[in-house]
Scaffold this active site. Structure first.
Site, PDB file in Angstrom:
ATOM      1  N   ASP A 131       0.866  -1.183   0.000  1.00  0.00           N
ATOM      2  CA  ASP A 131       0.000   0.000   0.000  1.00  0.00           C
ATOM      3  C   ASP A 131       0.895   1.222   0.000  1.00  0.00           C
ATOM      4  OD1 ASP A 131      -2.457  -1.320  -0.007  1.00  0.00           O
ATOM      5  OD2 ASP A 131      -2.574  -1.398   2.173  1.00  0.00           O
ATOM      6  N   ASP A 183      -7.043  -1.155  -4.835  1.00  0.00           N
ATOM      7  CA  ASP A 183      -8.126  -0.777  -3.928  1.00  0.00           C
ATOM      8  C   ASP A 183      -9.026   0.287  -4.552  1.00  0.00           C
ATOM      9  OD1 ASP A 183      -7.005  -2.509  -2.031  1.00  0.00           O
ATOM     10  OD2 ASP A 183      -5.833  -0.898  -1.112  1.00  0.00           O
TER      11      ASP A 183
END
Length: 168
Positions: free
Chosen positions: A122, A140
């Site tokens: 991330d 995402d």
């Protein structure tokens, strides 16, 4: 409608998103040290290299990866199969096929990380001063956009199906 034609749009969306997700994560892995952050907009947005060993928003990240990773890989594969089955039965209209393709591509983009690295990379950090949203990635974003498209489909195109179904 042929099966190939029905799957073409969602699979192209899935392929494009999973490639974009992997390319962006590869850039992060080669350009940032773990936990290194660079400000894009000082009070709003940073790029930061973090590892998500859990699920969405880092939930379950404190559990033993020896059993959590295989469980998450299996769950993701099950979800991918469900999305493919839903594409098969879904009428090819409205934004739902593209939304499903984005969900599929995001799931595959994160699954590749989990299977290859044991965690998901991330790097997008939105915040207001010191109030941070959990870091996320391109996959995402695709999953979120796909869910939004499914909601639009349900609200606007689903009503048309309901009217047609009720008038039999």
């Amino acid at each position: 409608m042929s099966l190939l034609r029905k799957f073409r749009g969602p699979l192209l969306a899935a392929l494009a998103l999973s490639l974009a997700a992997q390319a962006s994560k590869s850039w992060i892995l080669s350009s940032f040290d773990l936990y290194e952050a660079r400000a894009v907009f000082v009070r709003f947005f940073h790029i930061v290299h973090v590892r998500n060993t859990g699920v969405a928003f880092g939930l379950l990240s404190n559990l033993d990866p020896g059993w959590v990773n295989p469980l998450l890989v299996a769950t993701t594969l099950f979800a991918v199969a469900g999305v493919l089955a839903y594409i098969h039965v879904l009428p090819a209209r409205g934004p739902a096929p593209t939304g499903l393709g984005l969900i599929l591509g995001g799931a595959i983009g994160n699954l590749i990380d989990r299977a290859r690295l044991g965690y998901v990379v991330d790097f997008l950090d939105l915040h207001w001063n010191h109030h941070h949203w959990p870091a996320f990635n391109v996959a995402d974003i695709g999953i979120t956009a796909g869910i939004f498209l499914l909601m639009l489909d349900l609200l606007f195109w689903g009503k048309e199906e309901g009217r047609k179904g009720g008038a039999r």
